[in-house]
Write a protein that holds these residues in place. Structure first.
Motif, PDB file in Angstrom:
ATOM      1  N   MET A 468       0.794  -1.216   0.000  1.00 31.00           N
ATOM      2  CA  MET A 468       0.000   0.000   0.000  1.00 31.00           C
ATOM      3  C   MET A 468       0.835   1.279   0.000  1.00 31.00           C
ATOM      4  SD  MET A 468      -3.100   0.650  -0.401  1.00 31.00           S
ATOM      5  CE  MET A 468      -4.290  -0.553   0.166  1.00 31.00           C
ATOM      6  N   PRO A 469       1.910   1.366   0.831  1.00 32.92           N
ATOM      7  CA  PRO A 469       2.686   2.609   0.822  1.00 32.92           C
ATOM      8  C   PRO A 469       3.269   2.902  -0.563  1.00 32.92           C
ATOM      9  CG  PRO A 469       3.357   1.199   2.650  1.00 32.92           C
ATOM     10  CD  PRO A 469       2.430   0.396   1.813  1.00 32.92           C
ATOM     11  N   GLU A 470       3.675   1.858  -1.231  1.00 32.17           N
ATOM     12  CA  GLU A 470       4.254   1.993  -2.562  1.00 32.17           C
ATOM     13  C   GLU A 470       3.194   2.490  -3.547  1.00 32.17           C
ATOM     14  OE1 GLU A 470       7.062  -1.155  -3.578  1.00 32.17           O
ATOM     15  OE2 GLU A 470       5.610  -1.799  -5.063  1.00 32.17           O
ATOM     16  N   MET A 471       2.024   1.896  -3.460  1.00 29.41           N
ATOM     17  CA  MET A 471       0.918   2.263  -4.334  1.00 29.41           C
ATOM     18  C   MET A 471       0.562   3.740  -4.146  1.00 29.41           C
ATOM     19  SD  MET A 471      -1.254   1.241  -6.552  1.00 29.41           S
ATOM     20  CE  MET A 471      -1.146  -0.521  -6.661  1.00 29.41           C
ATOM     21  N   LEU A 472       0.461   4.139  -2.881  1.00 28.94           N
ATOM     22  CA  LEU A 472       0.065   5.519  -2.583  1.00 28.94           C
ATOM     23  C   LEU A 472       1.201   6.496  -2.873  1.00 28.94           C
ATOM     24  CD1 LEU A 472      -1.800   4.854   0.777  1.00 28.94           C
ATOM     25  CD2 LEU A 472      -2.831   5.439  -1.421  1.00 28.94           C
TER      26      LEU A 472
END
Lengths: 517, 337
Positions: A468-472
């Motif tokens: 998720m952090p990467e996606m965001l």
């Protein structure tokens, strides 16, 4: 189950040291990879082992589990000195390492794997019924809905992981070492695994948990040991270290900016558009525009159809309907070769299985996808060498020996090489599937900045990621898929974890998906 | 000798690499020394020429096999294929004598036929295994039986003999020489050079390595995997046809026993030469040396009374096993690092 309840472990039990290593050193030939590392594993505790690639984590756990012998230093089990001549001796003492690359016989069934080498017998014959019942019981315990008669080759990677754990449980493991168990798992599977780990912890099992992922360590571990360059940096209770501190301890410096700055992109400048694309049973009526210079994230739980959609775009999978346009012109893509001609490149998430030739050195790997660039009749070796020199420079590939087989490279260097390989075709649209799986945080940040640089040069990127952090952090917009449909494309303030999960689950009515903290 | 090589290989990694590249060559030199010690006649021009000429058959076929094996395949049908092509050539040339006479034209047509049959037979092996998604081992085991039985059928269970006049015209292809070098040796050399260039210097060769190394990676690298694999079988077929063209004038006949076990000798030459049986790594010069080694062993046994010539197969078998053992030992050391 709340975290507070889980962490309220009996202090007496917590203090019970099961397995410990004292001042362990390990050298391979002239190279020393571990320097005086000491570690204690307590009963009923999850102990995280954190470190970058090459920090010595794998070597340490292999020593703890009998796969390697320490050059100096000693192991003790329940305060008594012990020597694990090999992994079998360690297993007999209840110490089991579950490898990152799973060790299952692919052609055998789940039950056969669980009891491999320890088959339950009745007289001279195998007692298949007993083994099946026992396997079923173990899998039920893990809430793993897999038929024990299934062959391993027909299972998803995440299910194979569960089978490995079931196998360890069947051996009465009470000291369990998990080497990056979530590298191949999806969010929901991670939740199940964590529930299982918590249950084992309550039963008094000592667990050593290796990971790069700081979120996970925060979520599951009681104490964390950080290794850097083969040295013990610290061992502390997880509650007392912040994620930023862990990152700094691991890398040895501040990571100034994890993600690249994003520049606004022109909404009407479309590099690729996909219209009403369907794949039988996998993708339904997917349409989206990819703008020039943007990173378009694709989020969704596993099975939502993201990979199928991408494979259909690049011609690896048959479409039942749908059109693809590049720069406003319809294109016909029925194979990877077609996609390449249309300037679309695909970076596989399986860099070892479909990305790189592990038994070869860097040069043939780099040029393989763009081979025609280096000669149609005779390959121009000098041009290849030059391209390699450029790639090493541009992508900061740190190989001690450029002639070494890429299978011996760290995950980070492999991923950089894979990125360089794909960029050799000079694509305009780059589809990247899990760009940082199994890669340490320093290299991750580097790869994020490479992706940022691509977009600055006018390339458009589609990003698939389970992190998720990467996606965001990387995406300008995020398309969310559920049950084969694109349920929304999130922009601006909607680009957050809550909205993503709502679109990934709520709309399709799927239940039981939770986000672990 | 084998234990000596092994200890040398394990002393240091630097030696190790040298050994891998030079191993087969050193072994061949060793065989030549042995041959000279056993019998002075070994190094005579006539004997050497005999060794190289005989090595040419297996060698040419083995060059083709190097492509197939490097790309991760296997072709068991080459011996039967050679027999079938020989038989077809003889039948057609004998028939043509009535209309064209026993001249160059007849031989040329026979040669063209051989090339076409070789390409076709190779294409059958390649297409059936790639398009039909059947293991090459099974496919070529099947075609091995088919080609063998076709030649038996053509010969009606007996022997096909080439017309005597055609034999006279065709004879120089085997027995002739240019500047003292026998024609088969020259052809062998030419095939090896072409094979080396194709395997090591062209995109096609690189693709063979990639496919043999990991087919999935090759697929994801936009390589037409089926096409390249099929082409390796076609190259193999072509090599068989070239070998057959120089074989037919030697005996002037074909029967069901022609080319028996050639497939195993060809594969043995490839493996002794250092090509990995599981694919991904191939060496043409190694193959050439492997073929010469196999012939040399037979030759040395002919020149000595110490070991019966009937044990030729046993000695060859031993050499193959030792060669593969050395290769796999090398792998283990690398892995355990």
């Amino acid at each position: 189950m709340t975290d507070a309840a889980v962490h309220a472990v009996n202090p007496d039990q917590q203090a019970r040291v099961r397995l410990s290593g004292r001042e362990i050193c390990k050298s391979f030939g002239p190279a020393q990879v571990l320097f005086d590392v000491s570690i204690d594993l307590h009963a009923g505790e999850v102990h995280a082992l954190l470190g970058e690639n090459g920090a010595g984590k794998s070597t340490l756990v292999k020593i703890l589990s009998g796969y390697h012998q320490p050059t100096s230093g000693a192991l003790s089990l329940d305060q008594a000195e012990v020597t694990f001549e090999d992994s079998e001796v360690a297993e007999n003492h209840g110490v089991i390492l579950i490898h990152q690359e799973l060790n299952l016989a692919e052609q055998l069934t789940v039950e056969e794997n669980i009891f491999l080498g320890r088959e339950i017998k009745r007289g001279w014959f195998l007692d298949k019924a007993a083994m099946r019942a026992e396997a079923k019981k173990l899998l039920d315990q893990l809430q793993c809905d897999v038929d024990p008669r299934t062959r391993i080759k027909d299972l998803a990677v995440s299910d194979r992981q569960m089978v490995e754990i079931a196998k360890a449980l069947s051996k009465n493991a009470d000291i369990l070492i998990l080497d990056e168990p979530t590298a191949v798992l999806t969010g929901r599977e991670v939740d199940i695994l964590f529930d299982q780990i918590r249950r084992l912890r309550e039963q008094g099992v000592a667990i050593l948990y290796i990971s790069h992922k700081l979120d996970e360590i925060k979520a599951i571990a009681d104490r964390v040991t950080v290794l850097r360059d083969g040295r013990l940096i610290t061992t502390e209770p997880v509650a007392e270290v912040e994620k930023d501190d862990m990152a700094r301890l691991m890398v040895g410096r501040d990571i100034k900016q994890m993600f690249p700055d994003r520049a606004p992109v022109e909404a009407h400048d479309v590099a690729m558009s996909v219209r009403n694309l369907s794949v039988d049973g996998q993708v339904r009526d997917a349409s989206f525009d990819l703008r020039r210079g943007e990173v378009l994230g694709f989020a969704g739980i596993v099975g939502a159809g993201r990979t199928a959609l991408m494979e259909a775009i690049i011609g690896l999978r048959d479409r039942s309907s749908g059109e693809i346009e590049r720069n406003g012109e319809p294109v016909s893509i029925h194979s990877l070769q077609d996609a390449k001609k249309c300037g679309i490149a695909y970076l596989t998430k399986d860099r070892k299985g479909s990305g790189l030739l592990l038994n070869m050195d860097m040069r043939p790997n780099l040029t393989l996808l763009a081979l025609e660039k280096f000669g149609t009749v005779i390959l121009n070796r000098k041009a290849e060498e030059a391209a390699l020199a450029n790639a090493i420079e541009a992508f900061d590939i740190r190989a001690a020996d450029p002639k070494a087989k890429v299978g011996d490279f760290s995950g980070g260097n492999q991923q950089k090489l894979l990125l360089a390989k794909v960029m050799e075709t000079d694509p305009e649209v780059v589809i990247i599937d899990e760009p940082t799986r199994g890669i340490d945080i320093g290299t991750k940040s580097q790869i994020y900045h490479f992706i940022g640089d691509l977009t600055k040069r006018g390339k458009s990127v589609i990003l698939l990621s389970s992190e998720m952090p990467e996606m965001l952090g990387l995406s300008d917009r995020i398309a969310v898929m559920a049950a084969g449909r694109i349920t929304g494309i999130l922009e601006g303030n909607d680009r957050n974890e809550h909205e993503i999960m709502r679109h990934a689950t709520g709309i399709s009515g799927k239940q039981g998906v939770s986000v672990h903290e | 000798m084998s234990s000596l090589e092994r200890s040398e290989a394990s002393t240091s990694s630097g030696f190790n690499i040298d050994f891998k590249a030079l191993g087969p060559f050193l072994a061949l030199v060793g065989l030549f020394v042995l041959g000279t010690v056993i019998n002075d006649a070994f190094l005579s021009g006539g004997n050497l020429s005999n060794i190289f000429t005989r090595a040419a058959f297996i060698g040419i076929i083995a060059v083709g096999a190097t492509f197939v094996i490097t790309a991760g395949g296997i072709d068991l049908s080459v011996g039967s294929m050679a027999a079938f092509i020989s038989g077809a050539m003889i039948v057609v040339m004998n028939t043509l004598v009535a209309t064209l006479g026993a001249g160059i034209e007849t031989v040329l047509i026979g040669v063209v036929l051989s090339v076409l049959l070789g390409i076709a037979a190779g294409a059958v092996n390649g297409l059936v295994s790639t398009k039909g998604k059947i293991e090459a081992f099974i496919v070529t085991l099947g075609t091995m039986g088919i080609y063998r039985s076709l030649v038996t059928y053509m010969a009606d269970g007996g022997t096909l003999s080439l017309d005597f006049d055609v034999r006279g015209v065709y004879r120089p292809v085997y027995y002739g020489d240019i500047l003292g070098i026998p024609v088969p040796v020259l052809v062998f050399f030419a095939v090896a050079v072409a094979g080396y260039v194709l395997l090591n210097m062209t995109p096609f060769g690189r693709k063979c390595f990639a496919i043999g190394s990991n087919e999935q990676v090759a697929r994801y690298s936009a390589i037409h995997v089926d096409r390249v694999k099929t082409l390796t079988y076609v190259i193999q077929g072509l090599c068989v046809s070239v070998a057959t063209i120089i074989y037919v004038p030697r005996l002037g006949s074909a029967s069901s026993s022609t080319g028996v076990l050639w497939e195993l000798e060809a594969i043995a030459a490839v493996i002794i030469g250092g090509t990995m049986l599981k694919g991904g790594y191939g060496r043409i010069w190694g193959t050439v040396i492997g073929a010469i080694m196999l012939t040399t062993i037979g030759n040395i046994l002919n020149l000595t009374d110490a070991i019966s010539n009937y044990l030729n197969g046993a000695v060859q078998g031993l050499i193959i096993i030792v060669a593969v053992f050395l290769q796999s030992g090398d792998w283990r050391r690398k892995k355990s690092k």
